[in-house]
Design a protein around this motif. Structure first.
Motif, short mmCIF file in Angstrom:
data_model
loop_
_atom_site.label_atom_id
_atom_site.label_comp_id
_atom_site.label_asym_id
_atom_site.label_seq_id
_atom_site.Cartn_x
_atom_site.Cartn_y
_atom_site.Cartn_z
N VAL A 270 -8.47 -19.74 -6.55
CA VAL A 270 -9.85 -19.45 -6.16
C VAL A 270 -10.56 -18.75 -7.32
CG1 VAL A 270 -9.15 -17.30 -4.98
CG2 VAL A 270 -11.33 -18.35 -4.41
N VAL B 171 -14.15 -16.90 -8.35
CA VAL B 171 -15.31 -16.22 -7.77
C VAL B 171 -16.09 -15.50 -8.87
CG1 VAL B 171 -15.95 -14.33 -6.23
CG2 VAL B 171 -14.16 -15.90 -5.56
N MET C 126 -17.34 -19.80 -6.20
CA MET C 126 -18.11 -19.06 -5.21
C MET C 126 -18.87 -17.92 -5.89
SD MET C 126 -15.56 -18.95 -1.93
CE MET C 126 -14.08 -18.47 -2.82
N PHE D 108 -20.93 -14.24 -5.24
CA PHE D 108 -21.17 -13.12 -4.34
C PHE D 108 -22.05 -12.10 -5.03
CE2 PHE D 108 -17.29 -15.04 -2.80
CZ PHE D 108 -17.53 -15.09 -1.44
N MET E 168 -17.40 -7.96 -1.55
CA MET E 168 -17.44 -9.27 -0.89
C MET E 168 -16.56 -10.27 -1.63
SD MET E 168 -21.54 -9.36 -0.07
CE MET E 168 -21.59 -11.08 0.34
N ALA E 169 -16.58 -10.22 -2.95
CA ALA E 169 -15.78 -11.15 -3.75
C ALA E 169 -14.29 -10.93 -3.51
CB ALA E 169 -16.10 -10.97 -5.24
N ALA F 182 -12.82 -9.55 -0.90
CA ALA F 182 -12.48 -9.95 0.47
C ALA F 182 -12.34 -11.46 0.57
CB ALA F 182 -13.55 -9.44 1.44
N SER F 183 -13.23 -12.19 -0.07
CA SER F 183 -13.17 -13.65 -0.03
C SER F 183 -11.93 -14.19 -0.75
CB SER F 183 -14.42 -14.25 -0.67
OG SER F 183 -14.34 -15.65 -0.65
N VAL F 184 -11.62 -13.63 -1.91
CA VAL F 184 -10.44 -14.06 -2.66
C VAL F 184 -9.18 -13.82 -1.84
CG1 VAL F 184 -8.99 -13.49 -4.65
CG2 VAL F 184 -11.43 -13.91 -4.97
N LYS G 235 -8.89 -13.59 1.38
CA LYS G 235 -8.86 -14.51 2.52
C LYS G 235 -8.45 -15.92 2.09
CE LYS G 235 -11.56 -16.17 6.41
NZ LYS G 235 -12.78 -16.03 7.19
N CYS G 236 -9.02 -16.41 0.98
CA CYS G 236 -8.67 -17.74 0.47
C CYS G 236 -7.20 -17.83 0.11
CB CYS G 236 -9.53 -18.10 -0.74
SG CYS G 236 -11.24 -18.46 -0.35
#
Length: 137
Positions: free
Chosen positions: A88, A90, A114, A116, A121-122, A124-126, A128-129
Motif C-alpha cells: 500500500v 499513501v 491514496m 490523506f 488518517m494515513a 490508520a489506512s495503511v 487497515k490495508c
C-alpha cells in the motif's frame, strides 16, 4: 518532523541525504528533504532499508510531504522492481499543488496511490490495508 502520534513503537529512524525515514513494524514513513529530486536511484537506496526491515513481508509506504521536493514521475514505472513487497502506497498531502502532483504520479505508477490530509488518517489506512491483505492470504 514526525510527531509522536503513533501507538506503535518506532523500530528505527534514519537520517539520510534524501530525508528522514521512520520504520515501524509493517510500514515506513518518509519525509523527503526540501529541494531533493526523488528518483529511481534514491528509491533503490531506500529499498536496501526496506529489505533489511521487512524482508519478504508486505509493507506500507507513507510519503509524508511536509517539504517541497521534486519527483521523477517516469521512475514510478520501475517502482515495483525496487519495492516488490509494497502492498500500500499513501501520500499525506497538505496543499492543492501536492494533490495535483499525486494525481499525475498515479498515471505513471500504474497502481493505487491514496491521498490523506493527516498523518493519523494515513497510518490508520495503511494498517487497515495491511490487515486486510494478511486476512486474504
Amino acid at each position: 518532523m514526525l510527531k509522536p502520534l503513533m501507538k506503535e513503537r518506532l523500530i528505527q529512524k534514519y537520517s539520510l541525504d534524501m530525508g528522514e525515514v521512520f520504520f515501524f513494524e509493517n510500514y515506513l514513513i518518509i519525509e523527503v528533504a526540501e529541494g531533493i529530486c526523488f528518483n529511481h536511484e534514491k528509491a533503490t537506496e531506500l529499498s536496501l532499508l526496506t529489505n533489511l526491515h521487512f524482508g519478504n513481508r508486505p509493507f506500507g509506504y507513507i510519503s509524508h510531504r511536509i517539504n517541497s521536493y521534486s519527483l521523477k514521475p517516469t521512475d514510478y514505472m520501475k517502482i515495483r522492481e525496487v519495492f516488490p513487497n509494497l502492498a500500500v502506497f499513501v501520500v499525506v498531502a497538505y496543499t492543492t499543488a501536492q494533490e495535483i502532483s499525486v494525481k499525475i504520479e498515479r498515471i505513471f505508477y500504474h497502481d493505487k496511490i491514496m491521498i490523506f490530509e493527516t498523518l493519523e488518517m494515513a497510518v490508520a489506512s495503511v494498517k487497515k490495508c495491511l490487515e486486510l491483505e494478511t486476512q486474504e492470504k
